[in-house]
Design a protein around this motif. Structure first.
Motif, short mmCIF file in Angstrom:
data_model
loop_
_atom_site.label_atom_id
_atom_site.label_comp_id
_atom_site.label_asym_id
_atom_site.label_seq_id
_atom_site.Cartn_x
_atom_site.Cartn_y
_atom_site.Cartn_z
N CYS A 1 -12.50 27.74 7.04
CA CYS A 1 -11.37 27.64 6.11
C CYS A 1 -10.88 29.00 5.64
O CYS A 1 -11.43 30.03 6.01
N GLU A 2 -9.89 28.96 4.81
CA GLU A 2 -9.17 30.17 4.40
C GLU A 2 -9.88 30.92 3.27
O GLU A 2 -10.27 30.34 2.27
N GLN A 3 -10.03 32.23 3.47
CA GLN A 3 -10.54 33.11 2.41
C GLN A 3 -9.34 33.45 1.53
O GLN A 3 -8.39 34.07 1.97
N ILE A 4 -9.38 32.99 0.26
CA ILE A 4 -8.19 33.13 -0.58
C ILE A 4 -8.30 34.22 -1.64
O ILE A 4 -7.30 34.62 -2.21
N GLU A 5 -9.51 34.67 -1.91
CA GLU A 5 -9.67 35.74 -2.90
C GLU A 5 -10.96 36.50 -2.62
O GLU A 5 -11.93 35.94 -2.12
N VAL A 6 -10.96 37.78 -2.96
CA VAL A 6 -12.14 38.63 -2.77
C VAL A 6 -12.54 39.20 -4.12
O VAL A 6 -11.70 39.58 -4.92
N PHE B 1 -23.77 40.98 -5.50
CA PHE B 1 -23.15 41.31 -4.21
C PHE B 1 -21.66 41.00 -4.25
O PHE B 1 -21.26 40.04 -4.91
N PRO B 2 -20.85 41.77 -3.53
CA PRO B 2 -19.44 41.40 -3.39
C PRO B 2 -19.34 40.00 -2.79
O PRO B 2 -20.17 39.60 -1.98
N SER B 3 -18.32 39.25 -3.20
CA SER B 3 -18.19 37.87 -2.71
C SER B 3 -16.73 37.55 -2.44
O SER B 3 -15.84 38.36 -2.68
N ALA B 4 -16.53 36.34 -1.93
CA ALA B 4 -15.17 35.87 -1.65
C ALA B 4 -15.09 34.37 -1.92
O ALA B 4 -16.09 33.66 -1.87
N LEU B 5 -13.88 33.92 -2.21
CA LEU B 5 -13.61 32.52 -2.47
C LEU B 5 -12.94 31.92 -1.24
O LEU B 5 -11.96 32.47 -0.73
N PHE B 6 -13.48 30.80 -0.77
CA PHE B 6 -12.94 30.10 0.38
C PHE B 6 -12.39 28.75 -0.07
O PHE B 6 -12.96 28.10 -0.94
N PHE B 7 -11.28 28.35 0.55
CA PHE B 7 -10.62 27.09 0.23
C PHE B 7 -10.42 26.30 1.51
O PHE B 7 -10.04 26.85 2.53
N GLY B 8 -10.70 25.01 1.43
CA GLY B 8 -10.44 24.18 2.60
C GLY B 8 -10.69 22.72 2.33
O GLY B 8 -11.21 22.34 1.29
N LYS B 9 -10.32 21.91 3.30
CA LYS B 9 -10.57 20.47 3.26
C LYS B 9 -11.63 20.14 4.29
O LYS B 9 -11.58 20.60 5.42
N VAL B 10 -12.57 19.33 3.86
CA VAL B 10 -13.58 18.79 4.76
C VAL B 10 -13.50 17.29 4.61
O VAL B 10 -13.89 16.74 3.57
N GLY B 11 -12.94 16.63 5.60
CA GLY B 11 -12.66 15.21 5.46
C GLY B 11 -11.61 15.03 4.38
O GLY B 11 -10.55 15.64 4.42
N HIS C 1 -13.74 24.48 -2.88
CA HIS C 1 -13.66 25.90 -3.18
C HIS C 1 -15.11 26.40 -3.16
O HIS C 1 -15.94 25.88 -3.90
N VAL C 2 -15.37 27.37 -2.30
CA VAL C 2 -16.73 27.86 -2.13
C VAL C 2 -16.74 29.38 -2.33
O VAL C 2 -15.93 30.09 -1.74
N VAL C 3 -17.65 29.87 -3.15
CA VAL C 3 -17.85 31.31 -3.30
C VAL C 3 -19.07 31.69 -2.47
O VAL C 3 -20.13 31.09 -2.59
N ALA C 4 -18.89 32.69 -1.60
CA ALA C 4 -19.97 33.17 -0.73
C ALA C 4 -20.07 34.68 -0.82
O ALA C 4 -19.07 35.36 -1.04
#
Length: 75
Positions: A43-48, A55-65, A70-73
């Motif tokens: 899915c799309e990385q929408i923010e860093v 640790f530095p991270s990023a926010l991911f957005f997407g649809k699963v089913g 919204h996932v921060v990794a």
């Protein structure tokens, strides 16, 4: 920008640390580990967040089913 190639490699080799808080929230919300992994991988990385601690991270957005996630990794 979070290096998505390195992040995908970590996902592929199961080098993932799941934080207790994240697992608790996933349980409450009915979100599986595989859905989180799929979101980060495809899915799309929408923010860093370069200044996140520890640790530095990023926010991911997407649809699963039918779920919108919204996932921060971090690496």
């Amino acid at each position: 920008m979070l290096d998505q190639l390195i992040l995908r490699e970590a996902l592929d080799t199961s080098q993932i640390v799941w934080r207790k808080h994240a697992l608790e929230q996933m349980l409450v919300r009915g979100i599986t580990r595989s859905e989180v992994i799929r979101t980060v991988r495809k899915c799309e990385q929408i923010e860093v967040y370069p200044d996140d601690f520890p640790f530095p991270s990023a926010l991911f957005f997407g649809k699963v089913g039918v779920k919108v996630l919204h996932v921060v990794a971090a690496l």
